[in-house]
Design a protein around this motif. Structure first.
Motif, short mmCIF file in Angstrom:
data_model
loop_
_atom_site.label_atom_id
_atom_site.label_comp_id
_atom_site.label_asym_id
_atom_site.label_seq_id
_atom_site.Cartn_x
_atom_site.Cartn_y
_atom_site.Cartn_z
N ARG A 53 0.89 -1.38 0.13
CA ARG A 53 0.01 -0.06 -0.03
C ARG A 53 0.86 1.09 0.23
O ARG A 53 2.04 1.34 0.44
CB ARG A 53 -0.85 -0.01 1.30
CG ARG A 53 -0.29 0.01 2.54
CD ARG A 53 -1.35 -0.19 3.68
NE ARG A 53 -0.52 -0.08 4.95
CZ ARG A 53 -0.62 0.65 5.84
NH1 ARG A 53 -1.11 1.94 5.62
NH2 ARG A 53 0.04 0.60 6.90
N ALA A 54 0.16 2.41 -0.36
CA ALA A 54 0.92 3.75 -0.43
C ALA A 54 1.11 4.02 0.89
O ALA A 54 0.34 3.73 2.03
CB ALA A 54 -0.06 4.84 -1.13
N GLY A 110 3.82 9.64 -2.67
CA GLY A 110 4.37 8.50 -3.59
C GLY A 110 4.97 7.34 -3.09
O GLY A 110 5.42 6.46 -3.78
N VAL A 137 5.72 3.82 -1.21
CA VAL A 137 5.02 2.44 -1.10
C VAL A 137 5.59 1.58 0.18
O VAL A 137 7.10 1.70 0.08
CB VAL A 137 4.89 1.88 -2.35
CG1 VAL A 137 3.78 2.59 -3.01
CG2 VAL A 137 6.02 1.60 -2.96
N ARG A 192 10.19 4.94 -2.58
CA ARG A 192 9.55 5.89 -3.86
C ARG A 192 10.53 6.08 -5.01
O ARG A 192 11.71 5.77 -5.08
CB ARG A 192 9.89 7.37 -3.14
CG ARG A 192 9.27 8.41 -4.26
CD ARG A 192 9.29 9.89 -3.44
NE ARG A 192 8.75 10.70 -4.70
CZ ARG A 192 8.53 11.80 -4.53
NH1 ARG A 192 8.87 12.57 -3.16
NH2 ARG A 192 8.05 12.67 -5.13
N ARG A 224 0.08 10.00 -3.96
CA ARG A 224 -0.60 8.83 -3.24
C ARG A 224 -1.25 7.84 -4.39
O ARG A 224 -1.40 6.43 -4.33
CB ARG A 224 -1.40 9.27 -2.21
CG ARG A 224 -2.13 7.82 -1.56
CD ARG A 224 -2.86 8.47 -0.23
NE ARG A 224 -3.34 7.07 0.33
CZ ARG A 224 -2.66 6.52 1.58
NH1 ARG A 224 -1.30 6.98 1.80
NH2 ARG A 224 -3.31 5.49 1.99
N ALA A 277 0.91 5.97 -6.48
CA ALA A 277 1.75 5.04 -5.58
C ALA A 277 0.71 3.68 -5.50
O ALA A 277 1.03 2.58 -5.75
CB ALA A 277 1.95 5.50 -4.23
N GLU A 278 -0.67 4.00 -5.28
CA GLU A 278 -1.55 3.07 -4.95
C GLU A 278 -1.79 2.30 -6.33
O GLU A 278 -2.05 1.05 -6.30
CB GLU A 278 -2.98 3.60 -4.77
CG GLU A 278 -3.16 3.58 -3.14
CD GLU A 278 -3.27 2.46 -2.57
OE1 GLU A 278 -3.64 1.40 -2.94
OE2 GLU A 278 -2.65 2.48 -1.17
N ARG A 338 0.04 -1.14 -6.45
CA ARG A 338 0.13 -1.94 -5.50
C ARG A 338 -0.21 -3.23 -6.12
O ARG A 338 -0.95 -3.54 -7.04
CB ARG A 338 -1.30 -1.62 -4.73
CG ARG A 338 -1.55 -2.36 -3.45
CD ARG A 338 -2.65 -2.03 -2.86
NE ARG A 338 -2.62 -2.30 -1.24
CZ ARG A 338 -3.53 -1.78 -0.54
NH1 ARG A 338 -4.19 -0.81 -0.58
NH2 ARG A 338 -3.33 -2.26 0.81
#
Length: 170
Positions: free
Chosen positions: A12-13, A18, A20, A64, A71, A74-75, A78
């Motif tokens: 997850r973020a 950004g 994770v 990162r 975010r 980044a998500e 996942r």
């Protein structure tokens, strides 16, 4: 081995910039996830990703990647697997050290020669578990020397000496 080796999975973020969390699957996280390192992904179109920064926070590796600045981005990463070419892995000096990909697909038999099935996956929780699928269904086998006394990767088999009840139907 020609299949890429998994060294991590993006979780997850963390925060809004950004980062994770990484589920680390390597003994060398400091070198695998060093700033400036480019790493391939599975699925391949997601990467390659270049590590901009990595740091440990509360026992988790936070990374990162270059170009992943918020975010939402980044998500979007996942669940992506981070992989390396097997030729880039330094062989371990420990004869009892195996990569998941070496174990997956091995035939599993009991010490007395009974067929159990095949290693379908390796889970890394509090202890490593082999997911063994066979005619009796799926079984979780602790990957410890007392239960798995023999691993023959070149021969394509793994011998288990299960304690009473381990292979009983659930």
């Amino acid at each position: 081995m020609s299949e890429p080796l998994v060294v991590g999975r993006i979780g997850r973020a963390h925060g809004i910039r950004g980062e994770v969390a990484i589920d680390v699957r390597t003994d060398e996280p400091e070198s695998r996830f060093a700033a400036g390192t480019t790493i391939a992904t599975d699925p391949a179109p997601t990467g390659p990703l270049t590590i901009e920064r990595a740091r440990w926070h509360s026992g988790r590796l936070l990374v990162r990647f270059a170009g992943i600045d918020d975010r939402d981005a980044a998500e979007g990463l996942r669940g992506t697997w981070l992989v390396v070419d097997p030729g880039d892995i330094t062989p371990s000096a420990d004869p009892d050290d195996y990569h998941d990909q070496e174990l997956i697909g091995l035939t599993v038999v009991t010490a007395d020669g009974g067929d159990v099935g095949e290693v379908a996956d390796v889970l890394h929780h509090g202890q490593d578990l082999l997911v063994v699928r066979g005619s009796a269904g799926e079984r979780l086998v602790p990957f410890v020397a007392a239960i798995v006394p023999e691993v023959d990767v070149p021969g394509g088999r793994l011998v288990i000496d299960p304690p009473p009840g381990l292979l009983d139907p659930s």
